[in-house]
Every structure is written in structure tokens, then in C-alpha cells.
Design a protein around this motif. Sequence first.
Motif, PDB file in Angstrom:
ATOM      1  N   GLU A 218       0.821  -1.217   0.000  1.00  0.00           N
ATOM      2  CA  GLU A 218       0.000   0.000   0.000  1.00  0.00           C
ATOM      3  C   GLU A 218       0.857   1.270   0.000  1.00  0.00           C
ATOM      4  OE1 GLU A 218      -2.976   0.136  -1.235  1.00  0.00           O
ATOM      5  OE2 GLU A 218      -4.060  -0.768   0.423  1.00  0.00           O
ATOM      6  N   ALA A 222      -5.035   4.334  -3.330  1.00  0.00           N
ATOM      7  CA  ALA A 222      -5.533   3.707  -4.554  1.00  0.00           C
ATOM      8  C   ALA A 222      -6.251   4.698  -5.463  1.00  0.00           C
ATOM      9  CB  ALA A 222      -6.469   2.547  -4.211  1.00  0.00           C
ATOM     10  N   ARG A 228      -0.574   4.948  -9.715  1.00  0.00           N
ATOM     11  CA  ARG A 228      -0.387   3.652  -9.053  1.00  0.00           C
ATOM     12  C   ARG A 228      -0.233   2.541 -10.095  1.00  0.00           C
ATOM     13  NH1 ARG A 228      -2.603   1.560  -3.342  1.00  0.00           N
ATOM     14  NH2 ARG A 228      -3.344  -0.502  -3.931  1.00  0.00           N
ATOM     15  N   GLY A 241      -1.903  -4.771  -2.185  1.00  0.00           N
ATOM     16  CA  GLY A 241      -3.069  -4.024  -1.757  1.00  0.00           C
ATOM     17  C   GLY A 241      -3.465  -4.439  -0.352  1.00  0.00           C
ATOM     18  N   SER A 244      -6.879  -0.807   0.619  1.00  0.00           N
ATOM     19  CA  SER A 244      -7.690  -0.597  -0.577  1.00  0.00           C
ATOM     20  C   SER A 244      -8.505  -1.821  -0.963  1.00  0.00           C
ATOM     21  CB  SER A 244      -6.790  -0.197  -1.756  1.00  0.00           C
ATOM     22  OG  SER A 244      -5.836  -1.223  -2.016  1.00  0.00           O
ATOM     23  N   GLU A 254      -9.120  -3.855  -7.901  1.00  0.00           N
ATOM     24  CA  GLU A 254      -7.726  -3.413  -7.898  1.00  0.00           C
ATOM     25  C   GLU A 254      -6.842  -4.312  -8.763  1.00  0.00           C
ATOM     26  OE1 GLU A 254      -6.207  -0.556  -6.501  1.00  0.00           O
ATOM     27  OE2 GLU A 254      -8.354  -0.151  -6.682  1.00  0.00           O
ATOM     28  N   GLY A 259      -4.094  -1.881 -10.121  1.00  0.00           N
ATOM     29  CA  GLY A 259      -3.723  -1.078  -8.957  1.00  0.00           C
ATOM     30  C   GLY A 259      -2.805  -1.786  -7.984  1.00  0.00           C
ATOM     31  N   CYS A 260      -2.728  -3.101  -8.065  1.00  0.00           N
ATOM     32  CA  CYS A 260      -1.799  -3.881  -7.250  1.00  0.00           C
ATOM     33  C   CYS A 260      -1.645  -5.244  -7.918  1.00  0.00           C
ATOM     34  CB  CYS A 260      -2.289  -4.027  -5.799  1.00  0.00           C
ATOM     35  SG  CYS A 260      -3.853  -4.911  -5.620  1.00  0.00           S
TER      36      CYS A 260
END
Length: 367
Positions: A218, A222, A228, A241, A244, A254, A259-260
Motif C-alpha cells: 500500500e 488507490a 499507481r 493491496g 484498498s 484493484e 492497482g496492485c
Amino acid sequence: MKIDRIEAIPYSIPYSRPLAFASGYVSDAEHVLIRMHTDEGISGVADLPPRPYTYGETQQSAMAVVETIFAPAILGLDPLERGKIHAILNRTVHNQTAKGAIDIALWDIIGKSCDKPVSSLLGAYTDRMSVSHMLGFKPASELLDEAVSIRAEYGINTFKLKVGRRPLALDIEACHVLRDGLGSDVDIYLDANRGWTANEALEVLRRTEGLGLSLLEEPCDAKETMSRRRLVTKSAIPVVGDESVPTAGDVSRELLSGGCNAISIKTARSGFTEAQQILGLCTGLGIDVVMGNQIDSQIGTLATIAFGAAHEATSRRAGELSNFLDMSDDLLAEPLTIINGTIKVRDVPGVGADIDPERLERYRQDR
């Protein structure tokens, strides 16, 4: 068997050493003990750790939603009717730790009614989990001293470094000092708790390249969607993550949005049932997971171990299981022990969290 009563008992235990991270600071474990009772005399126990600066839940709001919203709707149901119970809980948005505690209490009842450990019912992959220890926000030399001491006393060989609330140079220095002092065989990973921007995280990765850091958890909010995504693309190590991704829906969002590319599973906010859903998503997509910690008590840590040890994917990495060492006391009748860097699953029916009535009486806040 029917659920006939649910208790939400507020309690507070001071930390022997207050804990700080980029998103908050705690000096006392102000939690809620959930006790779910049935008409056959079997009771289930779970710990509910509100984190107002992360999820918006407080001790008071968690008690209110359990006592006035959830309990009246599920009293009279069979604990085995988990699908029906979760459909009721999910009518209310958020309140993840309240939902998670109710689910864990249900599983505790189910395990006791079957005379089986919950970890066996969930999968029984192994009988223990390796432990990682959290370090944070001290001068680099003091962080190294702590890590060396923890390794010598408990045999722990994985360390999570909290970063993100001080100048980047100090966090980067800590990474170098820990690696130099602990050697190459120790696993070190970072958790910024949304304390950096994506660009700052990239700068840290650049200046720690070659240190063998294993994860970056993290790093930024997010909501920094494009930055990101760029960070995840450029990072040589998995970006995890955590805050988020409290629900299975958040996890899918995500992961699919970039996002991750790794996930922290916390039973305190997902219970066992949604944690299984999250794990299924991750294993199906080939995504790494780590068992995280909600600054859990020993009661909550037992739940993490029960789930983490039950599955191959969740037991590959050391779980974040040592935060209870910073609490001055606990409610468990039989305290947890860390031996050779591991904690064993308790071979007893349910989760194994028997409460010491004298300690509960000492720390409860509703008298």
C-alpha cells in the motif's frame, strides 16, 4: 441449534509500546469482544478491532451495528446458515470488522459443534505458520537492534518495515541498515500505509534497488489510479493491496485495474468466509497473498493462524502475527507462544480462543 444471544463487550488494554504508522497511531487496544451463544450451550468467540483512521469504524459504532442492526436480524438462525447470515450482513455497507467478527464467531461455533479445529474444517494444509515482525519509525540503528533482539528471542527471520510518515531519506537509510545488519537470508518488506505518492514510492524503489526487498505494501492511495498503475508496472517487486482491498469486490477491482499485483488478507475484516473468496480470486489469477495483521490481539492472531495454516497459498509467506507482543496483556486464558519463528494451530475444537474471565473483567469498559 439456534443463535439465541450475541454479546458485544468493549474492552481496552494499553500497549506496552504505542504503535505508529503512516495512517494512524494507537496507544491502547480499544476492541470489542464478540460472544455468540446458541440454545445448545455452544458459544463462539471473536475479536473485533476497530480502526477509525483506516475504515471509519470505532469501538462505539462497531458495538452499535452489532447490537442494533446485525444481532436482531440473525437471532434464531442456525449457525450453519452462513449463506443466509451473510446475505443479511451484506445489506449494510462497510462495517467490515463487525462482519468479520460475526463470521469468525460462527465458525468457532461450527468447529466446536463438530469437535474439530476450524483450521481443519478450512483446509488443514499445515499445523503452524511462520511469523513476521513489524518494525517502524525509529532511527535505523534502533530498528536494527530491535530486529536482532527479536530474531534472537523468537527465531523470527521476516521483518515488515513501516515507512511513509517521515522524510524518504530516513526510510531508505533504514532499509540499507537493516539489510547490512541482518544479512541476505532475512526477508524484509515495506508497508507505507498510503503514506507516499506513487512517484515517491518509485524513488524509494530506485534507491533501494539491489537490497532484495520482497514486497511493497500500500505505497500510495488507490485513488491515484494512473500513477499507481504506472508504479505497479515499473516495480520489480509485488505491490500489495491492503487498506484498498477489504472485500472480494475491492480485490477484483484493484487486480483487474492494475492497482496492485499482490493482496494482504486480514481475517479481522473479512472473517473466514470472505477470506476464502478473496483467496480463491488470488489463486485463480496467480496472485501472491500475505496474511496481514489488524494490530490484532492474541484472539485475532489465533484466527489469522487458523485461516493461514489451512491453505497452501496463505502459508507460503510468513504471516504478520507478532503485534500482540506490544500489548501489555491479553484476554486469552492460555497465551500464544512463538517458538523457532512459528506459532502452532491449536489442536482443539473451534478457533481455540478461550477467554480468561478475570482478565475480561479487568479490562472491559461497560461496567
